[in-house]
Design an enzyme around this catalytic site. Structure first.
Site, mmCIF file in Angstrom:
data_model
loop_
_atom_site.group_PDB
_atom_site.id
_atom_site.type_symbol
_atom_site.label_atom_id
_atom_site.label_comp_id
_atom_site.label_asym_id
_atom_site.label_seq_id
_atom_site.Cartn_x
_atom_site.Cartn_y
_atom_site.Cartn_z
ATOM 1 N N GLY A 100 0.820 -1.210 0.000
ATOM 2 C CA GLY A 100 0.000 0.000 0.000
ATOM 3 C C GLY A 100 0.853 1.259 0.000
ATOM 4 O O GLY A 100 0.541 2.233 -0.693
ATOM 5 N N GLN A 176 0.174 7.943 4.708
ATOM 6 C CA GLN A 176 0.262 7.682 3.268
ATOM 7 C C GLN A 176 -0.427 8.790 2.477
ATOM 8 O O GLN A 176 0.078 9.239 1.453
ATOM 9 C CB GLN A 176 -0.348 6.320 2.937
ATOM 10 N N ASP A 327 0.281 -0.209 13.115
ATOM 11 C CA ASP A 327 0.575 -1.545 12.576
ATOM 12 C C ASP A 327 0.819 -2.580 13.681
ATOM 13 O O ASP A 327 1.024 -3.756 13.383
ATOM 14 C CB ASP A 327 1.802 -1.480 11.655
HETATM 15 C C1 S3P Z 1 2.841 3.899 6.348
HETATM 16 C C2 S3P Z 1 1.740 4.466 6.930
HETATM 17 C C3 S3P Z 1 0.696 3.689 7.626
HETATM 18 C C4 S3P Z 1 1.146 2.273 7.939
HETATM 19 C C5 S3P Z 1 1.868 1.638 6.784
HETATM 20 C C6 S3P Z 1 3.091 2.460 6.408
HETATM 21 C C7 S3P Z 1 3.816 4.781 5.680
HETATM 22 O O1 S3P Z 1 -0.445 3.643 6.809
HETATM 23 O O2 S3P Z 1 0.040 1.468 8.290
HETATM 24 O O3 S3P Z 1 2.292 0.336 7.131
HETATM 25 O O4 S3P Z 1 4.948 4.329 5.393
HETATM 26 O O5 S3P Z 1 3.488 5.938 5.426
HETATM 27 P P1 S3P Z 1 -1.541 4.831 6.836
HETATM 28 O O6 S3P Z 1 -0.797 6.079 6.720
HETATM 29 O O7 S3P Z 1 -2.441 4.605 5.672
HETATM 30 O O8 S3P Z 1 -2.246 4.657 8.144
#
Ligand code: S3P
Length: 446
Positions: A100, A176, A327
């Site tokens: 993701g 993210q 996480d």
């Molecule tokens: C991450 C942000 C988190 C986390 C993912 C890594 C990142 O997700 O769960 O494993 O590297 O920016 P979200 O920002 O969607 O919560």
């Protein structure tokens, strides 16, 4: 798309005291960003400690497909970037596998380029919502040419001739989404602003500043962070030492707390305060976690953690802490299964849209192994059994989710009966060394 996948189960059994020293692999968030920003910046970046997990390698392949040169040489990663604004159109769809972070941050990266980019991924990634990054990108001028229903992968983006800078208030606690907008701002004239009411991990801001981006952060009277980035400036390659991933350290850490007699040291864990919610919570539960040798490495706080088996007590985890341990809830739920009394976790809505619906996957896995728990819309209550009496004996459906697999294997090390997970293969996305590292501490997993 070729995502043929033959599941391989794994079983963890009650183990003798864990002992020894382990060094966890590089932080996944920082590793993705190292390849992405290194691949974008002018000149060379040398990266040590990079997480060589499948998710991160996919980001490297994507950057290569857009013109960066990335090579592994004697344990270092040497990245020659294209220069900010100079990415090339990829000739084939970018395949992000399970990742993701790779997919969403890259959507921000390419969304303001006048070119087409297609994104594909595995079944887990293809079921995850992308609308959260596409909404701000559409405001900046990105077109979504085709997407599976609900703004899901596979999809194709086409950027505008000239992107428009925006001011965007992030509607959910998501690093993210914040990052995708800031990265889109790199190729946008003027100043792009992200307003973040609830602080999330700050690696994008810190690292972009390190690459020379003109970025400033201000905190308003309500505590919201206003992050402003000036677009179309020069980014310069730099050397990066990636610290160990606290989200991976979480597995041996909880294992040592719940396996009686354990005493281990986990070296080189990132201690950035946007990432340490699990440690804070486990200490409140009575966990013996000693922070040794705190130091700075590559602009980040890191430390070694001495962890000794401890009698844990249930606590109520403040929902505001969720972003700093988002996480880690699956493995916290496992710790809670061995604690005296009730552990209450709330504010977990984001868990529903991770690699799997983690709230449902954890609740089902716990129930399959005899743990008394209640799943709410955005909450989980776990009633523990100190000593793990009567726990285990079940098989857990991992739903292509690495952290569900590792969490329940940790559970099996202290439960009365073995715990089986239906598939171990996804562990390689974030922690390829997991099985070897756990075995070196004395864990019985096969
Ligand atoms: C991450 C942000 C988190 C986390 C993912 C890594 C990142 O997700 O769960 O494993 O590297 O920016 P979200 O920002 O969607 O919560």
């Amino acid at each position: 798309m070729t995502h043929h996948h033959s599941p391989r189960p794994a079983t963890a059994r009650r183990s003798e005291a864990l002992s020894g020293t382990a060094r966890v692999p590089g932080d996944k968030s920082i590793s993705h960003r190292s390849l992405m920003f290194g691949g974008l910046a002018s000149g060379q970046s040398r990266i040590t400690g990079l997480l060589e997990g499948e998710d991160v390698l996919r980001t490297g392949e994507a950057m290569k497909a857009m013109g960066a040169r990335i090579e592994r040489r004697e344990g270092e990663w040497i990245v020659d970037g294209v220069g900010n604004g100079c990415l090339l159109e990829a000739e084939t769809p970018l395949d992000f596998g399970n990742a993701g972070t790779g997919a969403r941050l890259t959507m921000g990266l390419v969304g303001t380029y006048d070119m087409k980019t297609s994104f594909v991924g595995d079944a887990s990634l293809s079921s995850r919502p992308m609308g959260r990054v596409l909404a701000p990108l559409r405001e900046m001028g990105t077109q979504v040419l085709d997407a599976a229903p609900g703004d899901r992968l596979p999809l194709t983006l086409a950027g505008p001739k000239h992107a428009a800078p925006i001011s965007y208030r992030v509607p959910m606690a998501s690093a993210q989404v914040k990052s995708a907008v800031l990265i889109a701002g790199l190729n946008t004239p003027g100043v792009t602003t992200v307003i973040e009411p609830i602080p999330t991990r700050d690696h994008t801001e810190k690292m972009l500043a390190g690459f020379g981006a003109a970025l400033e952060v201000e905190i308003d009277a309500e505590g919201a962070r206003h992050i402003r980035i000036q677009g179309q400036t020069r980014l310069s390659g730099r050397d990066i030492a990636v610290p160990g991933d606290p989200s991976s350290a979480a597995f041996p850490l909880v294992a040592a707390l719940i396996v009686p007699g354990s005493d281990i040291v986990i070296e080189n864990a990132l201690m950035n305060p946007t990432r340490t919610g699990l440690i804070e919570t486990l200490v409140e539960m009575g966990g013996s976690i000693e922070i040794l040798n705190p130091r700075k490495a590559g602009g980040e706080d890191v430390a070694d953690l001495r962890v000794r088996a401890s009698g844990l007590r249930g606590v109520t985890v403040p929902p505001g802490r969720a972003p700093s341990m988002i996480d880690e809830y699956p493995v916290l739920a496992v710790a809670a299964a061995f604690a005296e009394g009730e552990t209450v976790m709330d504010g977990l809505e984001e868990l529903r849209v991770k690699e799997s619906d983690r709230l449902a996957a954890v609740a089902r896995g716990l129930a399959a192994n005899g743990v008394d728990c209640t799943e709410g819309e955005a909450s989980l209550v776990v009633r523990g059994r100190p000593g793990g009496r009567g726990l285990g004996g079940g098989t857990v459906a991992t739903h292509l989710d690495h952290r569900i697999a590792m969490s329940f294997l940790v559970m099996g090390l202290a439960a009365e009966r073995p715990v089986t997970v239906d598939d171990r293969t996804m562990v390689a996305t974030s922690f390829p060394e997991f099985f070897g590292l756990m075995a070196s501490l004395g864990a019985r997993i096969e």
